[in-house]
Design a protein around this motif. Structure first.
Motif, PDB file in Angstrom:
ATOM      1  N   VAL A  62      58.006  56.028  -9.451  1.00 35.87           N
ATOM      2  CA  VAL A  62      57.841  57.460  -9.199  1.00 35.87           C
ATOM      3  C   VAL A  62      58.369  58.247 -10.399  1.00 35.87           C
ATOM      4  O   VAL A  62      59.501  58.043 -10.841  1.00 35.87           O
ATOM      5  CB  VAL A  62      58.590  57.895  -7.920  1.00 35.87           C
ATOM      6  CG1 VAL A  62      58.553  59.408  -7.752  1.00 35.87           C
ATOM      7  CG2 VAL A  62      57.993  57.205  -6.713  1.00 35.87           C
ATOM      8  N   ILE A  63      57.522  59.114 -10.931  1.00 35.36           N
ATOM      9  CA  ILE A  63      57.912  59.987 -12.040  1.00 35.36           C
ATOM     10  C   ILE A  63      57.596  61.415 -11.631  1.00 35.36           C
ATOM     11  O   ILE A  63      56.449  61.732 -11.306  1.00 35.36           O
ATOM     12  CB  ILE A  63      57.180  59.617 -13.337  1.00 35.36           C
ATOM     13  CG1 ILE A  63      57.539  58.187 -13.739  1.00 35.36           C
ATOM     14  CG2 ILE A  63      57.530  60.606 -14.443  1.00 35.36           C
ATOM     15  CD1 ILE A  63      56.812  57.671 -14.953  1.00 35.36           C
ATOM     16  N   LEU A  64      58.611  62.261 -11.636  1.00 33.39           N
ATOM     17  CA  LEU A  64      58.442  63.660 -11.260  1.00 33.39           C
ATOM     18  C   LEU A  64      58.060  64.488 -12.476  1.00 33.39           C
ATOM     19  O   LEU A  64      58.641  64.340 -13.549  1.00 33.39           O
ATOM     20  CB  LEU A  64      59.736  64.206 -10.663  1.00 33.39           C
ATOM     21  CG  LEU A  64      60.218  63.503  -9.398  1.00 33.39           C
ATOM     22  CD1 LEU A  64      61.580  64.032  -8.980  1.00 33.39           C
ATOM     23  CD2 LEU A  64      59.215  63.690  -8.286  1.00 33.39           C
ATOM     24  N   ALA A  65      57.077  65.354 -12.282  1.00 34.36           N
ATOM     25  CA  ALA A  65      56.624  66.264 -13.324  1.00 34.36           C
ATOM     26  C   ALA A  65      57.014  67.691 -12.945  1.00 34.36           C
ATOM     27  O   ALA A  65      57.439  67.957 -11.818  1.00 34.36           O
ATOM     28  CB  ALA A  65      55.103  66.155 -13.485  1.00 34.36           C
ATOM     29  N   ASP A  66      56.864  68.617 -13.881  1.00 37.08           N
ATOM     30  CA  ASP A  66      57.123  70.027 -13.596  1.00 37.08           C
ATOM     31  C   ASP A  66      56.347  70.461 -12.365  1.00 37.08           C
ATOM     32  O   ASP A  66      55.156  70.167 -12.237  1.00 37.08           O
ATOM     33  CB  ASP A  66      56.704  70.900 -14.776  1.00 37.08           C
ATOM     34  CG  ASP A  66      57.681  70.840 -15.932  1.00 37.08           C
ATOM     35  OD1 ASP A  66      58.858  70.501 -15.709  1.00 37.08           O
ATOM     36  OD2 ASP A  66      57.270  71.144 -17.065  1.00 37.08           O
TER      37      ASP A  66
END
Length: 79
Positions: A62-66
């Protein structure tokens, strides 16, 4: 911009707030910046995660973006 963590149920109590703005990045990096006791709660075996309203089958990668919202849902009991 930022991403947002949302804490539901007992996890809100553990976090001391219903939500938190955080710097985007990999989930592991995000959790490493939190209080260790809270991170342990959030990684509980029965805690589910929802990214932008969609339940995740697993937390790996899981990678969170703006602008992303990651909600932590505790186990629910009922009867």
């Amino acid at each position: 911009m930022a991403a947002r963590l949302v804490f539901l149920g007992r996890l809100e109590d553990a976090a001391g707030m219903p939500e938190m703005a955080i710097e985007p990045g990999a989930l592991e990096q995000v959790l490493a910046r939190l209080d260790p006791a809270l991170a342990v709660e959030l990684l509980g075996e029965r805690v589910r995660l929802a990214l932008n309203g969609a339940l995740l089958p697993e937390t790996g990668g899981v990678i969170l973006a703006d602008g992303d919202e990651l909600a932590f849902l505790p186990p629910v009991s009922g009867g």
